[in-house]
Design an enzyme around this catalytic site. Structure first.
Site, PDB file in Angstrom:
ATOM      1  N   SER A   7      45.536  55.779  34.475  1.00  0.00           N
ATOM      2  CA  SER A   7      45.938  54.749  34.730  1.00  0.00           C
ATOM      3  C   SER A   7      47.773  54.882  34.273  1.00  0.00           C
ATOM      4  O   SER A   7      47.377  54.112  32.670  1.00  0.00           O
ATOM      5  CB  SER A   7      45.194  53.495  34.092  1.00  0.00           C
ATOM      6  OG  SER A   7      45.759  52.467  34.689  1.00  0.00           O
ATOM      7  N   HIS A  32      47.066  57.217  38.752  1.00  0.00           N
ATOM      8  CA  HIS A  32      46.463  56.211  38.899  1.00  0.00           C
ATOM      9  C   HIS A  32      46.978  55.477  39.317  1.00  0.00           C
ATOM     10  O   HIS A  32      47.149  55.046  38.288  1.00  0.00           O
ATOM     11  CB  HIS A  32      45.085  55.974  37.937  1.00  0.00           C
ATOM     12  CG  HIS A  32      44.034  54.380  38.725  1.00  0.00           C
ATOM     13  ND1 HIS A  32      43.268  54.621  39.903  1.00  0.00           N
ATOM     14  CD2 HIS A  32      44.121  52.791  38.559  1.00  0.00           C
ATOM     15  CE1 HIS A  32      43.042  53.854  40.020  1.00  0.00           C
ATOM     16  NE2 HIS A  32      43.327  52.536  39.669  1.00  0.00           N
ATOM     17  N   ASP A  34      48.179  51.324  39.694  1.00  0.00           N
ATOM     18  CA  ASP A  34      48.068  50.179  39.698  1.00  0.00           C
ATOM     19  C   ASP A  34      49.410  49.218  40.399  1.00  0.00           C
ATOM     20  O   ASP A  34      50.416  48.599  39.699  1.00  0.00           O
ATOM     21  CB  ASP A  34      46.869  49.221  38.547  1.00  0.00           C
ATOM     22  CG  ASP A  34      45.981  50.085  38.159  1.00  0.00           C
ATOM     23  OD1 ASP A  34      45.140  49.840  39.423  1.00  0.00           O
ATOM     24  OD2 ASP A  34      46.137  50.480  37.109  1.00  0.00           O
ATOM     25  N   MET A 136      35.248  48.317  40.786  1.00  0.00           N
ATOM     26  CA  MET A 136      36.291  48.251  39.455  1.00  0.00           C
ATOM     27  C   MET A 136      34.836  47.110  38.805  1.00  0.00           C
ATOM     28  O   MET A 136      33.904  46.685  39.407  1.00  0.00           O
ATOM     29  CB  MET A 136      36.567  46.449  40.038  1.00  0.00           C
ATOM     30  CG  MET A 136      37.501  46.749  41.134  1.00  0.00           C
ATOM     31  SD  MET A 136      38.923  47.449  39.872  1.00  0.00           S
ATOM     32  CE  MET A 136      39.447  47.130  38.518  1.00  0.00           C
ATOM     33  N   GLY A 141      43.465  43.442  36.903  1.00  0.00           N
ATOM     34  CA  GLY A 141      44.188  42.493  36.633  1.00  0.00           C
ATOM     35  C   GLY A 141      46.459  43.275  35.128  1.00  0.00           C
ATOM     36  O   GLY A 141      46.480  42.629  34.862  1.00  0.00           O
ATOM     37  N   PHE A 142      44.599  43.431  34.854  1.00  0.00           N
ATOM     38  CA  PHE A 142      44.735  43.891  32.979  1.00  0.00           C
ATOM     39  C   PHE A 142      44.092  45.715  32.510  1.00  0.00           C
ATOM     40  O   PHE A 142      42.956  45.867  33.303  1.00  0.00           O
ATOM     41  CB  PHE A 142      44.591  42.926  32.272  1.00  0.00           C
ATOM     42  CG  PHE A 142      45.504  41.494  32.278  1.00  0.00           C
ATOM     43  CD1 PHE A 142      46.955  41.026  31.893  1.00  0.00           C
ATOM     44  CD2 PHE A 142      44.274  40.700  33.336  1.00  0.00           C
ATOM     45  CE1 PHE A 142      46.863  40.401  32.693  1.00  0.00           C
ATOM     46  CE2 PHE A 142      44.462  39.582  33.678  1.00  0.00           C
ATOM     47  CZ  PHE A 142      46.159  39.326  33.023  1.00  0.00           C
ATOM     48  N   GLY A 143      44.841  46.859  32.282  1.00  0.00           N
ATOM     49  CA  GLY A 143      44.440  47.285  31.220  1.00  0.00           C
ATOM     50  C   GLY A 143      43.270  46.449  29.992  1.00  0.00           C
ATOM     51  O   GLY A 143      43.918  45.900  29.599  1.00  0.00           O
ATOM     52  N   GLY A 144      42.676  48.029  29.360  1.00  0.00           N
ATOM     53  CA  GLY A 144      42.236  47.748  27.454  1.00  0.00           C
ATOM     54  C   GLY A 144      40.977  46.177  28.080  1.00  0.00           C
ATOM     55  O   GLY A 144      40.928  46.278  27.024  1.00  0.00           O
ATOM     56  N   GLY A 175      37.935  50.826  35.016  1.00  0.00           N
ATOM     57  CA  GLY A 175      38.252  49.727  34.277  1.00  0.00           C
ATOM     58  C   GLY A 175      37.323  49.634  32.905  1.00  0.00           C
ATOM     59  O   GLY A 175      35.660  49.559  33.359  1.00  0.00           O
ATOM     60  N   GLY A 176      37.559  50.256  31.625  1.00  0.00           N
ATOM     61  CA  GLY A 176      36.795  49.704  29.933  1.00  0.00           C
ATOM     62  C   GLY A 176      36.224  51.824  29.699  1.00  0.00           C
ATOM     63  O   GLY A 176      34.892  51.019  29.513  1.00  0.00           O
ATOM     64  N   GLY A 196      42.918  53.544  31.226  1.00  0.00           N
ATOM     65  CA  GLY A 196      44.663  53.851  30.580  1.00  0.00           C
ATOM     66  C   GLY A 196      44.384  53.761  29.397  1.00  0.00           C
ATOM     67  O   GLY A 196      44.346  54.969  28.681  1.00  0.00           O
TER      68      GLY A 196
HETATM   69  C1  DX5 Z   1      42.640  46.902  36.246  1.00  0.00           C
HETATM   70  C2  DX5 Z   1      43.264  48.190  36.637  1.00  0.00           C
HETATM   71  C3  DX5 Z   1      43.146  48.966  35.944  1.00  0.00           C
HETATM   72  C4  DX5 Z   1      43.719  49.555  34.747  1.00  0.00           C
HETATM   73  C5  DX5 Z   1      42.601  50.591  33.781  1.00  0.00           C
HETATM   74  O1  DX5 Z   1      42.849  46.235  36.994  1.00  0.00           O
HETATM   75  O2  DX5 Z   1      42.844  48.161  38.194  1.00  0.00           O
HETATM   76  O3  DX5 Z   1      43.198  50.729  36.977  1.00  0.00           O
HETATM   77  O4  DX5 Z   1      44.827  50.243  34.578  1.00  0.00           O
HETATM   78  O5  DX5 Z   1      42.560  50.552  32.484  1.00  0.00           O
HETATM   79  P1  DX5 Z   1      41.777  50.514  31.052  1.00  0.00           P
HETATM   80  O6  DX5 Z   1      41.454  52.056  31.218  1.00  0.00           O
HETATM   81  O7  DX5 Z   1      42.826  50.495  30.143  1.00  0.00           O
HETATM   82  O8  DX5 Z   1      40.620  49.492  31.583  1.00  0.00           O
HETATM   83 ZN    ZN Z   2      43.154  50.509  39.234  1.00  0.00          ZN
END
Ligand code: DX5
Ligand code: ZN
Length: 216
Positions: A7, A32, A34, A136, A141-144, A175-176, A196
């Site tokens: 990502s 990927h 986002d 999901m 909305g957020f990575g990590g 995600g995660g 990501g």
């Molecule tokens: C979250 C995104 C994901 C995100 C995943 O809203 O859709 O694609 O980048 O990030 P990680 O792998 O860090 O959870």
């Molecule tokens: Zn995504």
């Protein structure tokens, strides 16, 4: 062996070129990407011009995950920017079947992203029209963020439905995803792993992609 989709949300935006090259030369299968609008999700990321720029350097499939309201308004623009797979959220699409037909008629693979609280059963009647389910495993909305464990059950339910209906739908987990939970996710039935934070915050992203790729 799963497909790996790093990502770009977790890449270094000041040196995207470097990170794109890294993905190009790695064992990764897809990029990927986002896209967030600050309305469907409580965050804003990047949009069309950035994707068009990435398209010029990327030599792998661009998997664009739209976390936006009214995605149908922009489907053609994302195709023109270079999207190969376009995923829309089921929660943002009251006329999902129409969105899927639109994406396919534009020449892209059609993806449907589904939030953690939305039952996978809501996808079953249109499963034969879905190329990729972007499931999901965090709230978008957020990575990590931390992997929501109940997702494993949803993967199994979706896999069973795909096998029963004999569709070619891929299950992508977003995600995660970490090196520790990837095997369990794959065993449950996932075909594609988005990663990501696990990739870009590791000491050696190329090696981390390789390790994810070799998990069976
Ligand atoms: C979250 C995104 C994901 C995100 C995943 O809203 O859709 O694609 O980048 O990030 P990680 O792998 O860090 O959870
Ligand atoms: Zn995504």
């Amino acid at each position: 062996m799963a497909l790996i989709a790093p990502s770009v949300l977790s890449a270094n935006f000041l040196n995207l070129s470097h990170d794109i090259k890294m993905i190009n030369e790695s064992d990764a299968d897809w990029f990927h990407l986002d896209v967030m609008d600050g309305r469907f999700v409580p965050n804003i990321s990047f949009g069309l011009p950035v994707i068009a720029a990435i398209k010029k350097e990327a030599n792998k499939i661009l998997d664009v995950h739209l976390m936006i309201e009214e995605p149908g308004k922009f489907a053609e623009d994302f195709r023109n920017a270079g999207a190969d797979i376009l995923s829309v959220h089921i929660e943002a699409c009251p006329h999902l079947h129409r969105n899927l037909q639109q994406i396919k008629s534009l020449g892209m693979k059609a993806g449907v992203a589904i939030n953690p609280h939305t039952p996978v059963q809501h996808l079953f009647d249109v499963l034969h029209d879905i190329d990729v389910v972007c499931m999901m495993s965090v709230n978008p909305g957020f990575g990590g963020q931390k992997f929501i464990q109940y997702t494993i059950e949803k993967i199994k339910q979706l896999k069973e439905a795909i096998l029963t209906r004999q569709t070619q739908t891929l299950i992508e987990i977003d995600g995660g995803v970490t090196l520790d939970n990837a095997a369990e996710i794959i065993h449950a039935g996932a075909d594609v792993l988005v990663a990501g934070n696990t990739v870009f915050n590791s000491p050696n992203p190329t090696e981390t992609i390789h390790l994810l790729k070799t998990i069976v």
